[in-house]
Every structure is written in structure tokens, then in C-alpha cells.
Write an enzyme that holds these catalytic residues in place. Structure first.
Site, PDB file in Angstrom:
ATOM      1  N   SER A 264      -6.289   4.700  -2.070  1.00 44.01           N
ATOM      2  CA  SER A 264      -7.184   3.540  -2.026  1.00 44.01           C
ATOM      3  C   SER A 264      -6.528   2.394  -1.248  1.00 44.01           C
ATOM      4  CB  SER A 264      -7.539   3.135  -3.454  1.00 44.01           C
ATOM      5  OG  SER A 264      -7.620   1.758  -3.575  1.00 44.01           O
TER       6      SER A 264
ATOM      7  N   TRP B 253      -6.631   3.267   2.414  1.00 42.75           N
ATOM      8  CA  TRP B 253      -7.990   3.133   2.945  1.00 42.75           C
ATOM      9  C   TRP B 253      -8.183   1.744   3.571  1.00 42.75           C
ATOM     10  CZ3 TRP B 253     -11.841  -0.381   1.949  1.00 42.75           C
ATOM     11  CH2 TRP B 253     -13.110  -0.078   2.440  1.00 42.75           C
ATOM     12  N   HIS B 254      -7.519   0.730   2.935  1.00 47.32           N
ATOM     13  CA  HIS B 254      -7.721  -0.640   3.399  1.00 47.32           C
ATOM     14  C   HIS B 254      -7.109  -0.890   4.770  1.00 47.32           C
ATOM     15  CE1 HIS B 254      -8.932  -1.286  -0.732  1.00 47.32           C
ATOM     16  NE2 HIS B 254      -9.560  -2.344  -0.290  1.00 47.32           N
ATOM     17  N   GLY B 255      -6.032  -0.195   5.082  1.00 44.38           N
ATOM     18  CA  GLY B 255      -5.443  -0.432   6.394  1.00 44.38           C
ATOM     19  C   GLY B 255      -4.200   0.396   6.596  1.00 44.38           C
TER      20      GLY B 255
ATOM     21  N   PHE C 190     -11.383  -3.362   8.001  1.00 44.17           N
ATOM     22  CA  PHE C 190     -11.123  -2.092   7.328  1.00 44.17           C
ATOM     23  C   PHE C 190     -12.186  -1.063   7.703  1.00 44.17           C
ATOM     24  CE2 PHE C 190      -9.505  -5.271   4.050  1.00 44.17           C
ATOM     25  CZ  PHE C 190      -8.287  -5.360   4.689  1.00 44.17           C
TER      26      PHE C 190
END
Lengths: 351, 473
Positions: B316, B319-321, B473
Site C-alpha cells: 500500500s 502504491w503511493h509512489g 500517484f
């Protein structure tokens, strides 16, 4: 019986449908009313809260009284560089400085037209201090917190200002923006409202009431440019604004053609002074984006063709990093030195 | 196209007027065209990866239903294609860079492997939405869509395309397939939701961003100044992201769609589990349903559960960066959830859920959230270490004054958010009950709120506007 029951059922259906239609109608009316009140109330309630700042012509009589030989117009670049007393002592001539922190080309145009020209004085030369592409970025420092100062320098009607800033252009966005300002004058109070909010936060800060100036100084010192991260400092020093590769002399794109015209009409000699921004290399050289050079060359060619002087201090080796305070400002203790150097460099044009 | 632009307002007004004049099938086709226009407005090539993902997953889902024996290889094909595309655009440089660093540390000379890649906005959002659909079809939870145009609209519906909420096929597709009607009362709520979104973005997020950016631009901020900056960022990211969601949900509702809730007063959370039930709900439930539960969830042995949690949160974060700080941020929550779960097994429920402990638990969790935001905001590891080792006792009196001033200025501008959070303490049915029992005062309150928000936007909008944070993102 069956027929009556059927008819009764139909009635109920019709009743339900009309009740539903009624409910839908009133829900639609409630929505329309809400939208109308939300859009119209701020326009109606705050109509007269914000009006144009009155014109400040206080410099006009001063200029008339002093009848200066040289007038200097600019922002904090000028204020932090030129020491008026040293200049007058070295040249034996009178100088008049119109330096407003945070001003830019729109404000300089108004200062020239509404103060210098309006005063009817005939200085030998009017110097305009600028950085990089400011003559091609007319909208720079004209909005929010700069609005008041700009309005104070403007007369009731300023067609050239409107033309360059796009207020009277045919573009849809410009028209919408101008219309919004007219419908919602409260928009013009943005800077003041945000300042008030900030002031309130300051008042709530423990110890502020006992030591107001110390608190303000502590805040300024905390965010001093010397305390910035190196990567951020580099970012801040880059060339902002539109990245035009050549100066566009279209009178709708820059205030400089207007300045040139008015100066010609009144036989006034202009001289642009490009200041050296803070050196960003150890050998006291200012490194800029490569495409700034062709822009400055085109600006210089155009100004010289108009009979306007142009002096570029960007590559001057005498102006070193040690003379700078924060950002592109020259330190107070180096002002006299900078002024002496300016007088030396400008030489004959100051006689 | 961005929501807070003049272009969007004109675009949306035109879409709205034309849309409701069309029959259902034409509405869908019109929305596809509008969504593509919206997405390709700045860079038309953004449409290429979007169309590829949509086309691929439409065909794969049809294939899964047609050839059930080959459903797993087909799923793998879809996952490889979707994640491959996402991986190339978003993570290639991250892995190439770290690969080079690792080889150089071993004394091996490696040429620069990084590429100049421009990340298409929203790619993480629509990729996850599309993966969710294929997995649902694979599991037999959803039927494959027959109409390609319906699927194109599902993959590109403009209000939620760029930053979510990440919709589920079982929620959004039926709404696309059925005829829609405008609910006028719902439209009133939608208008207010959009206004609230604009207020949060233009007045709160963009104003506090100035404070956060000033603090994070300092080489060595004092302890109180740094944490006032982190507080500013906490407000900024919530106001910014939830504003996007509100505008998306409000716009969708005006088009007759209902998008899922993405935020539920996240800063009221008293535990990390609760925080993730309130923050970016569409993403946290996506990870729960498509990663955590397939890994075995909480039903496995204690060691495996810990692994499942840490792995899910790590993904997770990633996923953001493509940056180590996001990995750290994800792991931070993974570790917190593990610790809180362990503690809940030891501490009796009547103690942990005691009223007297509610405030200390909230305060502790809010502090932990702030530490998380520091990890999220600072991308340079060395600087992050410097921040985390700041000594509060080394701060001077003037530093506390500056910190206090910054904190006050953030608190003052974000007051509406905190009031809204406090309202979140009331039972969920409170407002509907008031609306039914006292419709006129409720309506007047809505009108006053609308006028206040619009006036606020006119007069208190920030001098500096920025893109929505989650666009990156």
C-alpha cells in the site's frame, strides 16, 4: 364493482403520480433557490465592502520641488542597491528614487506615467531596474497583496494597464475574471482577509502581546533564506515566469513599448539596468537557464533601437557574493560600495 | 483537466446540460467521449495506456467466462499487462536507480539505467479499478460485461478517473447498465458537496500548504517548527484529497451516479485499524479484498498474520509512489497495526474501550499519524533521519513561539475541518433525522452553509494554487 375498483386504483395511481410530480417540483425549486441564494448573496451582501484604493499622487509635488537630474524606478533590487546620498555626493547631481518593494513592470509603468511625466519634470535620465524577463511578465505582482499598491499608483482609468493585463482583451477567461471582480467585489479583499487571519494567529501566539516586534523578528529569522535547504534554494533562484526566448514588443504583451512611447513624446531619456542576481557559483558568477541569454539579447537590441539605454550588470565581476544579504538583495553595508561602482560604470551618462 | 479550473467548470456545465437531454445508451456514449476529452485534455497520449488497460481487461474478462478452464492463466495475463504498464511508468526508474546503487556498492560499474518517463496521472487508480473487475469475474463475484462501451465508461468515468474513489465493478457497473434519474434532493446535497470540496481545496489545503512548504524548505528546523509543519501537512493532505473525492462524488451524483465514500473523519481514529477504516477507504478495502484476504488474512497462524499485514501495508505504501519514504510509511502502519493487535489481545476490552481512555487513545493515535505524515512528506532519507532525531530540549524559546504561531495559523484556517470532524462524533443518522423532522430549519442551515462556503472561496482562497497531491500517484 370491478370497474369502480379499477377506476379507484387508477385514481390512486394518478394521485401518487401527481404527488410525486409535486414533490419533485418542490425539490427542484428548493435546489434552484439554494443555488440562486448561494450565488447572489455574496454579491449582494458585500457590494461596497471593497472599492478601488484612491490614487496616491504624493510623489508628484515632491518631484516638482526637487526637479531631479536622475530618477530611479524599481523594486527592492533598487532600494537595496542604490544609496541616494552617496550617489548625489559622487555625482554632484540630484536623484529621486521611486522604489517599492514587491513591485514589477506594471507598477513601474504607472510610476513613470503618473508621477514623473505627470510632474512635468525633465530629468536627464530615468533608470529602470529590473531582473531577467520581467518586461515580458506584465501580470507579475499585480494580483492579491500587490493589488492595493497598484491601485494607489493608478488613475481612475488606465487603458494601457487594462490592455496589457488583459482586462479589456477579448479572451473569454479575461472577460470572466473581470466580470467576477465586478459581480463579487469581495474577491478584491482576498489579501486583506488573509492578512487579518494571519494577524489573528499571531495574536493567539503566547507572548506576542508582550513582545510583538521580537515575535515578528523571530518568525522572519526562522525562515531566513540562509536557513533554506540547498536544493530548495536552487529552485527558488531559477528564472520564474513565462519562459519566452525573445522579447515581444507587442504593446499588448509588455509595458515597455508604452514606456518608450511616452518617454519619446515627453523627450525623456530612459535607461534599463539589469541587476545581477545572487551569484550561484563559487566564482561569483550567476548561472542562468541557457534560454535567458537569447531573450536578453533580443531585449537589448529592441531597447537600443528605440533609443533607450541598456546596461547589464549580470556578468560584472566586481559585484561578488559577499555583497549580498538574502536572495538577490545587496546587504546594507555594501550599498555604498555598490553605488560607487554604479557611478564608475555609468560614467559619462551621469554627467 | 483539473477540477479547480475555469475549463472544468465550463466543461462540466456543458456535459450536465447535454447529458440529461439524451436517452440512456446515448448518455453512456456521451460520457465516454466526455471522459476521454477530460483525460486527454492536456496530453492526448494519456489515453493510450488507459485504452490499452480497458481493452485488455474487457477481453480477458470475456475470455474468463467463455473458457473457465483457462481462467487463471487469463487472469495472470491481465495482471502482467496491467501491472507491467503501471510498473514501467511508475516504478521503472525507482528499481533501475536502486539496482545501479546496489551494483556500485559492490564495486561494479553500471551505466545510468534510468529513463525520462512522464507518469500519466491517475494510472494507479484506474489500473487498480480494472484489476479489481477482472479478479471479481475470475472469482465469479461479477459477470463479465457484454457491452464494450459500458466497460469503457467503467474504466474512464471522468469524475473519479484521476484520483478515485477506486470503484468496485459490482457497485459502478450496474449503475452504468441501468437507466439513471436525477434526484433533485440528492442534487442539492451534491451541489453542497462540490462546494465543500472546492472550499477545502482552495481555502484550506492551498493555504496551509504554504506553511507546510515553508517548514519543509528549511535545512534544520527547530523541533516545534518542524512539528507545526507536519501538522500543516496533515491538514493539507486530508483537505486536498478529501476535496477531490467530494468534488468527484458530487459531480457523479449530478450525473445520477453514486460513488463510494472515501473518507470518514479519519483524524477521529483511536487506532491504526480505525484510521484505515476512515482514510482512503476505497484503497484500504481494495488491499483488504484483493491482497490481504487472498494471502490468508487473519485466519492464518500469528506469524503468517504478521507477514500478511506487513506485506499488505508495504504494498500500500509502494502504491503511493516509487520512493523509499512511501515504503517506510506503509511499513509504519503495518507495524502499528501489528502492535495494536498484540496489545488488544493483552489489554481487557473494558479497559481499552473505557470512556476515560478515549481522549488519550485519540491523542496517541493522532501523534502516530503525524509521525506517519512526516515519513510520507520527506522524500530524502538523510533529511528524514535528521528530522526524527531533533531534540525538543535544544529548541529555544523563540522556536516555540514560531511553532506556536504556525500551529495557530494552520488551526485557524482549518477550523471548518475540525468542526466537521466533531460532527462526525454524532450518530450517522442524526442529519437525516433532522432533515425529516425539521425540514425548513435544515434547509435554511444548508443555504447558510452554502453561502458561507462560497463567500469563503471568494475571499479566502489561497494566493498560490497547486495540483491535487494525489494526482502524482
Amino acid at each position: 364493482m370491478g370497474g369502480e375498483a379499477k377506476a379507484g386504483g387508477l385514481d390512486t395511481k394518478l394521485d401518487n403520480r401527481s404527488a410525486t410530480d409535486g414533490a419533485r417540483g418542490s425539490a427542484r425549486a428548493r435546489l434552484i433557490l439554494l443555488v440562486l441564494v448561494v450565488l447572489l448573496a455574496p454579491a449582494a451582501l458585500f457590494r461596497s465592502a471593497f472599492s478601488k484604493t484612491p490614487f496616491d499622487g504624493s510623489n508628484v509635488p515632491k518631484l516638482r520641488a526637487e526637479a531631479p537630474d536622475f530618477v530611479f524606478i524599481g523594486d527592492s533590487m533598487l532600494e537595496s542597491r542604490l544609496d541616494e546620498a552617496v550617489f548625489e555626493r559622487l555625482t554632484g547631481r540630484r536623484a529621486f528614487v521611486i522604489a517599492e518593494n514587491g513591485s514589477a513592470s506594471a507598477r513601474w509603468w504607472l510610476a513613470f506615467k503618473n508621477q514623473v511625466v505627470a510632474a512635468g519634470v525633465r530629468p536627464q535620465r530615468v533608470f529602470l531596474f529590473f531582473r531577467d524577463r520581467q518586461w515580458s511578465w506584465p501580470e507579475y505582482r499585480t494580483g492579491s497583496q500587490y493589488r492595493e499598491s497598484l491601485e494607489a499608483a493608478a488613475q481612475a482609468t488606465e487603458p494601457e494597464l487594462d490592455q496589457v493585463l488583459g482586462r479589456s482583451r477579448s479572451g473569454v477567461r479575461a472577460r470572466v475574471d473581470a466580470a467576477l471582480d465586478r459581480v463579487y467585489p469581495i474577491r478584491l479583499g482576498q489579501a486583506e482577509a488573509l492578512e487579518r487571519l494571519d494577524e489573528r494567529a499571531l495574536h493567539w501566539t503566547p507572548g506576542f502581546r508582550q513582545a510583538k516586534s521580537q515575535t515578528r523578528k523571530a518568525i522572519e529569522a526562522s525562515f531566513d533564506i540562509k536557513r533554506l535547504r540547498k536544493d530548495v534554494g536552487t529552485e527558488m533562484a531559477t528564472d520564474d515566469g513565462p519562459q519566452s526566448r525573445a522579447f515581444d514588443p507587442d504593446p499588448a504583451e509588455s509595458f515597455l513599448p508604452h514606456l518608450a512611447d511616452v518617454a519619446r513624446q515627453h523627450n525623456l531619456q530612459l535607461c534599463l539596468v539589469r541587476v545581477k542576481r545572487r551569484p550561484n557559483r563559487p566564482d561569483n558568477v550567476r548561472y542562468d537557464r541557457a534560454d535567458l541569454e537569447p531573450y536578453v539579447t533580443s531585449l537589448r537590441e529592441w531597447t537600443l533601437a528605440q533609443g533607450i539605454g541598456f546596461h547589464d550588470f549580470t556578468r560584472d565581476p566586481v559585484i561578488t557574493l559577499s555583497m549580498y544579504a538574502d536572495g538577490d538583495h545587496i546587504a546594507a553595508e555594501a550599498r555604498a560600495e555598490w553605488t560607487r561602482h554604479f557611478v564608475e560604470v555609468m560614467g559619462t551618462s551621469l554627467r | 483537466m483539473i477540477f479547480h479550473s475555469f475549463d472544468f467548470l465550463v466543461f462540466f456545465a456543458l456535459v450536465l446540460v447535454l447529458y440529461w437531454r439524451l436517452p440512456h445508451r446515448s448518455q453512456n456514449l456521451f460520457l465516454i467521449g466526455s471522459s476521454w476529452f477530460f483525460y486527454g485534455y492536456v496530453h492526448w497520449w494519456f489515453l493510450a495506456p488507459l485504452a490499452f488497460t480497458a481493452g485488455m481487461d474487457y477481453l480477458v474478462a470475456r475470455g474468463i467466462e467463455r473458457w473457465p478452464k483457462h481462467k487463471t492463466p487469463l487472469l495472470c495475463l491481465s495482471l502482467c499487462a496491467s501491472l507491467g504498464l503501471l510498473g514501467f511508468f511508475k516504478y521503472y526508474n525507482f528499481f533501475a536507480d536502486n539496482f545501479s546503487v546496489a551494483f556500485r556498492s559492490l564495486g561494479l560499474e553500471v551505466s545510468d539505467l534510468t529513463l525520462q518517463i512522464f507518469l500519466p496521472v491517475g494510472i494507479s487508480f484506474y489500473t487498480f479499478q480494472s484489476i479489481g473487475y477482472v479478479v471479481d469475474v475470475h472469482r465469479g463475484k461479477a459477470r463479465a460485461v457484454r457491452s464494450f462501451s459500458d466497460y469503457l465508461l467503467y474504466s474512464a468515468f471522468f469524475p473519479q478517473l484521476v484520483a478515485g474513489p477506486i470503484e468496485r465493478s459490482t457497485h459502478l457497473l450496474p449503475q452504468i447498465q441501468q437507466a439513471r434519474h436525477l434526484d433533485w434532493d440528492g442534487a442539492r446535497g451534491a451541489v453542497l458537496l462540490i462546494l465543500w470540496g472546492f472550499f477545502k481545496k482552495l481555502v484550506i489545503a492551498d493555504n496551509v500548504a504554504v506553511t507546510a512548504n515553508r517548514v519543509f524548505a528549511l535545512e534544520q528546523p527547530a523541533f516545534p517548527v518542524l512539528w507545526a509543519g507536519v501538522f500543516a501537512f496533515a491538514v493539507q493532505i486530508f483537505a486536498d484529497f478529501s476535496a477531490y473525492t467530494d468534488i468527484a462524488r458530487g459531480s457523479a451524483r449530478l450525473l445520477g451516479f453514486d460513488l463510494m465514500e472515501n473518507f470518514r473523519h479519519p483524524y477521529l481514529a483511536r487506532s491504526p485499524q480505525e484510521f484505515w477504516q476512515r482514510w482512503h477507504i476505497s484503497l484500504s478495502t481494495w488491499f483488504r479484498d484483493y491482497v490481504y484476504i487472498p494471502l490468508g488474512g487473519s485466519r492464518a497462524g500469528p506469524g503468517r498474520v504478521v507477514f500478511n499485514l506487513l506485506f499488505t501495508f508495504l504494498l500500500s505504501g509502494l502504491w503511493h509512489g516509487a520512493s523509499w519514504n512511501y515504503v517506510l510509511w506503509g511499513l509504519w502502519y503495518g507495524v502499528l497495526v501489528v502492535i495494536y493487535r498484540a496489545a488488544s489481545a493483552v489489554v481487557p476490552k473494558r479497559v481499552s474501550e473505557s470512556r476515560w481512555l478515549a481522549f488519550p487513545r485519540w491523542l496517541l493515535m493522532f501523534t502516530l499519524i503525524l509521525i506517519g505524515w512526516l515519513l510520507f512528506r520527506e522524500t530524502q532519507t538523510a533529511q528524514l533521519v535528521r528530522y526524527l532525531t531533533l531534540d525538543p530540549f535544544a529548541a529555544k524559546g523563540s522556536d516555540w513561539t514560531v511553532g506556536g504561531y504556525l500551529f495557530n495559523s494552520v488551526l485557524l484556517i482549518s477550523l471548518p475541518i475540525w468542526i466537521h470532524h466533531l460532527a462526525g462524533c454524532l450518530p450517522a443518522a442524526t442529519w437525516p433525522r433532522i432533515e425529516t423532522a425539521r425540514p425548513l430549519p435544515a434547509y435554511v442551515a444548508q443555504v447558510i452553509a452554502g453561502v458561507a462556503m462560497f463567500t469563503g472561496i471568494l475571499v479566502l482562497r489561497s494566493r498560490v494554487t497547486s495540483d491535487f497531491i494525489y494526482f502524482q500517484f
